[in-house]
Design an enzyme around this catalytic site. Structure first.
Site, PDB file in Angstrom:
ATOM      1  CB  CYS A   1      -3.801  -0.562  -6.062  1.00 56.10           C
ATOM      2  SG  CYS A   1      -4.674  -2.109  -5.354  1.00 56.10           S
TER       3      CYS A   1
ATOM      4  CB  SER B   1       3.387   4.688   5.555  1.00 60.49           C
ATOM      5  OG  SER B   1       3.870   4.401   4.543  1.00 60.49           O
TER       6      SER B   1
ATOM      7  CG  LEU C   1       1.782  -5.635   3.070  1.00 61.03           C
ATOM      8  CD1 LEU C   1       0.810  -5.260   3.581  1.00 61.03           C
ATOM      9  CD2 LEU C   1       3.026  -6.270   4.597  1.00 61.03           C
TER      10      LEU C   1
ATOM     11  N   GLY D   1      -0.246   4.773   8.349  1.00 60.05           N
ATOM     12  CA  GLY D   1       0.112   6.332   8.707  1.00 60.05           C
ATOM     13  C   GLY D   1      -1.413   6.262   7.670  1.00 60.05           C
TER      14      GLY D   1
ATOM     15  CB  CYS E   1      -7.192  -3.586   0.523  1.00 58.27           C
ATOM     16  SG  CYS E   1      -5.292  -3.841   1.041  1.00 58.27           S
TER      17      CYS E   1
END
Length: 361
Positions: free
Chosen positions: A194, A13, A32, A125, A101
């Site tokens: 995550c 990214s 985010l 990315g 997500c």
């Protein structure tokens, strides 16, 4: 164009944002925040949403001389990604939270807010390519190709997307990041889920769903042992079954079916995992050729095998049936079936669209 650069804090990214700036776009970096209790470092977070990642993204934006903001999507992430993950396991599915997500947060929610604020596109990315006709294609870096996880997006989302690094192999991206002086140049890729910091998915599901005892049975219905919850198991699983009695033929057993309603987990030999027909719903249409009956290829896991198939698409019923040219093993409800149209033009295969697997045979 006015472009939102989605900044995860990783190298991909970072370079995507730099390329968007170099292309002459008006770029603003956005990280985010997906957790109200973000971990400080990636060693404890294990994923892509730590405070350290946010700080890395800010440093990249400072070097590029562009504004940087953190947008809080934690409530929406909890409902639409974590909630979906738990609900899917509770009904015997095997979801991929990274797909949800991408679908619900990193594109849909971000674009919704960005367009409302007057932005034209989101740059990420991801390793995928949008060609001159707007078709989503595989990245030339087949080891990093992420077209599969983007196959769940809507056509409207794709019309507002930029993938600046999608046509470049990963080593070149790291070299480019180093040339910019980005601290993310040698940063390792994110991994695991995550929102499960310790990586223990079964413990997380146990806390979230609770004990739902059931029985592990063989293909004849013979009871082998009791379990604490069907959410402990996924189709194709071999390890962790803890069955004391060996199979009559002495061969390993695999999870071949999960009935969450009765708590029954069925095990059998590997050949029982073979699937020749797939049914999918919740369809996403990214190309006009995804209609009626067609020939194409299908992929059912992010780095899984690709096989040819004949597909019958019923738009009105929001359902498609795939008859596979050769069997796939370990296909689970809740996974995405992403359709590809092979090409001979030297570019990557075209993504036609996708569906969520709801049945196999």
């Amino acid at each position: 164009m006015r472009v939102l650069a989605a900044m995860s804090g990783g190298v991909d990214s970072s370079v995507a944002a730099a390329r968007a700036v170099a292309a002459g776009h008006e770029v603003i970096g956005v990280h985010l925040a997906l957790s109200q209790d973000a971990q400080q470092t990636r060693e404890t977070a294990r994923g892509c949403c730590s405070l350290e990642d946010s700080a890395d993204a800010r440093r990249v934006c400072d070097k590029l001389g562009i504004p940087f903001y953190v947008w809080d999507f934690s409530d929406r992430f909890k409902e639409e990604v974590i909630g979906d993950f738990i609900d899917s396991y509770a009904v015997g599915e095997t979801p991929n939270p990274c797909l949800r997500c991408n679908e619900k947060i990193k594109f849909s929610a971000l674009l919704e807010r960005g367009i409302a604020l007057g932005f034209d596109a989101v740059a990420t990315g991801h390793y995928a390519v949008l060609d001159s006709d707007g078709h989503l294609r595989r990245s030339p870096d087949d080891k990093k190709d992420q077209s599969y996880v983007l196959g769940v997006l809507s056509r409207q989302d794709l019309d507002h997307c930029l993938f600046p690094v999608g046509d470049t192999e990963k080593p070149k991206i790291r070299e480019e990041a180093a040339a910019y002086g980005f601290s993310t140049a040698a940063k390792p890729d994110s991994y695991d889920i995550c929102f499960i910091p310790d990586g223990n998915t079964q413990a997380f599901l146990g806390r979230s769903i609770g004990l739902r005892p059931g029985m592990i049975v063989d293909q004849d219905g013979t009871e082998l042992r009791e379990h604490d919850g069907a959410w402990n198991y996924t189709i194709g699983q071999r390890k962790g079954l803890d069955i004391k009695t060996p199979a009559a033929d002495g061969r390993p057993r695999y999870v071949t079916d999960i009935d969450a309603a009765t708590g029954t987990v069925t095990v059998g030999p590997r050949e029982a995992l073979a699937v020749s027909r797939i049914e999918a719903d919740r369809l996403k249409f990214l190309h006009p050729d995804m209609d009626g009956q067609l020939r194409c290829e299908v992929q059912v896991r992010a780095h899984g095998s690709v096989v040819g198939c004949t597909v019958s698409v019923d738009k009105q019923a929001d359902r498609m049936v795939l008859d596979l040219d050769e069997p796939l093993h370990g296909v689970a409800r809740g996974q995405a079936a992403v359709l590809y149209l092979p090409t001979d033009d030297g570019l990557g295969d075209i993504v036609l669209g996708s569906g969520t697997i709801c049945g196999t045979d």
